[in-house]
Design an enzyme around this catalytic site. Structure first.
Site, PDB file in Angstrom:
ATOM      1  CG  ASP A   1      -1.937   1.121   1.202  1.00  0.00           C
ATOM      2  OD1 ASP A   1      -3.088   0.895   0.814  1.00  0.00           O
ATOM      3  OD2 ASP A   1      -1.562   2.246   1.589  1.00  0.00           O
TER       4      ASP A   1
ATOM      5  CG  LEU B   1      -3.437   2.999  -2.662  1.00  0.00           C
ATOM      6  CD1 LEU B   1      -2.104   3.055  -3.396  1.00  0.00           C
ATOM      7  CD2 LEU B   1      -4.533   3.634  -3.519  1.00  0.00           C
ATOM      8  CG  ASP B   2      -3.523  -2.904   1.155  1.00  0.00           C
ATOM      9  OD1 ASP B   2      -3.142  -3.342   0.054  1.00  0.00           O
ATOM     10  OD2 ASP B   2      -2.781  -2.800   2.140  1.00  0.00           O
ATOM     11  CB  ALA B   3      -9.468  -0.136   2.215  1.00  0.00           C
TER      12      ALA B   3
END
Length: 403
Positions: free
Chosen positions: A147, A175-177
């Site tokens: 991320d 960015l992960d979420a």
């Protein structure tokens, strides 16, 4: 649609089976969305160590807080698919699944015939989703990435923080979420397409693509101005006043996005004359004279505690908030009113509360039905479901599965 074995779900995806090869944050966050919506998610984990997220800090009674948050409602099967017997079991599970989700580095699953092209060709109704760091094209598609690395690459860090010479990553893994959300949207879209046509398809998203999309208006503004945006702290480049102010005891944030709100703000603060001041009368004027305006307002805000200002501003209809720490958010009455933190019965952690999916469905509600599983907790029952329970001891002895 694959009928599950009664996971107690009431959500709209009840009856769907998801085979989940993902690890760390992005992939498990995507499958958590699907699990909360009722899907039966079978999480495939390494026999010895499981998902890397199990070992992230902080640990709580031997469990990772990260893992607990994004692996609820899933069943864990500890299995080594690099061994022939493990691959055989995986293919049996694929044949009984609606969706496969993975976030391995590009090329890893091809070695075992478990890649998207191979499986969708073999099972035409299968929806197969891959989450990657850099996407499916270009020379960087082979690179690993996390991320923070992709926040740097996509420009997010360059506009985050208070100073241009000291860029910051966002305090949550956006960015992960974000890629998890796009993966879920893509999977649901593909399932809707399958409902109409009977055909599955390959779904893909990445941290890089998500970062570029989150930067959409900055990239558009750059084309208009040919200037790189710089960190604004809590400010907003398009509006003023907009950001944090120190009161007599704490920080608050206000958001003034138009002239009407600015007039209300000045009346609430006892400085109505500012609304007719030519330096501040209209938003472009206020943006141009931001520093001077903020100095005037800051002196006013420091005269009273934050609670006094919040009461005054809210009464005037001004968007505002105290800048809360996690401890206050945990106890926030609005958090409680929305039942955002749901109690989960975990064998190692009493009184565990996990944020629920932030979606309300009146007929088919999302819910947290079970805690994050222990490693291999469901291996035995999943083998029973595919008619392989008679081989359990043999598979354990060979290191193919763990229980």
């Amino acid at each position: 649609m694959t009928t599950d074995k009664g996971n107690g779900a009431k959500g709209p995806l009840t009856g769907l089976r998801i085979l989940d090869f993902t690890t760390n944050i992005s992939g498990p966050s995507a499958t958590a969305i699907l699990a909360d919506l009722g899907a039966d998610v079978i999480k495939i984990e390494r026999v010895s160590k499981g998902d890397d997220a199990r070992h992230m800090s902080p640990q709580w009674n031997g469990e990772s807080a990260y893992f607990l948050a994004i692996n609820r409602n899933k069943r864990s099967m500890a299995l080594d698919f690099t061994k022939p017997e493990g691959r055989e079991i995986i293919l049996k599970l694929v044949a009984r699944s609606d969706v496969v989700v993975e976030n391995f580095r590009k090329g890893v699953l091809e070695k075992y015939g478990l890649d998207s092209v191979t499986l969708v060709r073999q099972y035409p109704s299968l929806v197969y989703c891959s989450l990657t760091a850099y996407g499916e094209a270009g020379k960087d598609q082979w690179k690993p990435g996390y991320d923070a690395v992709l926040q740097a690459r996509t420009g997010i860090m360059s506009i985050t923080g208070s100073r241009e010479e000291e860029p910051s990553r966002a305090g949550v893994s956006i960015l992960d979420a974000g890629s998890a959300m796009w993966a879920a949207v893509g999977i649901l879209s593909a399932l809707f397409h399958r409902e109409r046509t009977g055909r599955g398809q390959i779904v893909g998203t990445s941290l890089f693509e998500t970062g570029i999309y989150w930067m959409n208006y900055h990239l558009t503004s750059y084309q208009a101005t040919n200037r790189d945006p710089v960190p604004q702290g809590a400010r907003h480049m398009a509006f003023a006043p907009y950001g944090t102010f120190q009161t007599a005891d704490d920080l608050i944030l206000i958001g003034i996005s138009n002239d009407v709100l600015f007039e209300k703000l000045t009346e609430a603060m006892g400085c109505a004359e500012l609304a007719s001041d030519p330096r501040f009368a209209h938003n472009p004027d206020r943006v141009a004279n931001r520093e001077e305006l903020e100095q005037i307002l800051s002196a006013r805000f420091r005269q009273y505690p934050s609670a006094v200002w919040i009461e005054r501003l809210e009464a005037a209809g001004i968007p505002c908030s105290p800048v809360q720490k996690v401890s206050r958010v945990y106890r926030d009455p609005q958090t409680e009113a929305l039942d955002m933190l749901q109690k989960v019965q975990h064998p190692h952690i009493p009184e565990l509360r996990i944020p629920r999916l932030p979606v309300r469905l009146t007929e088919t509600p999302a819910e947290i039905r079970s805690p994050a599983p222990l490693l291999g907790q469901h291996t035995r029952v999943i083998l029973e479901e595919i008619g392989e329970s008679h081989r359990l001891q043999e598979l354990v002895d060979k290191g193919v599965v763990g229980v």
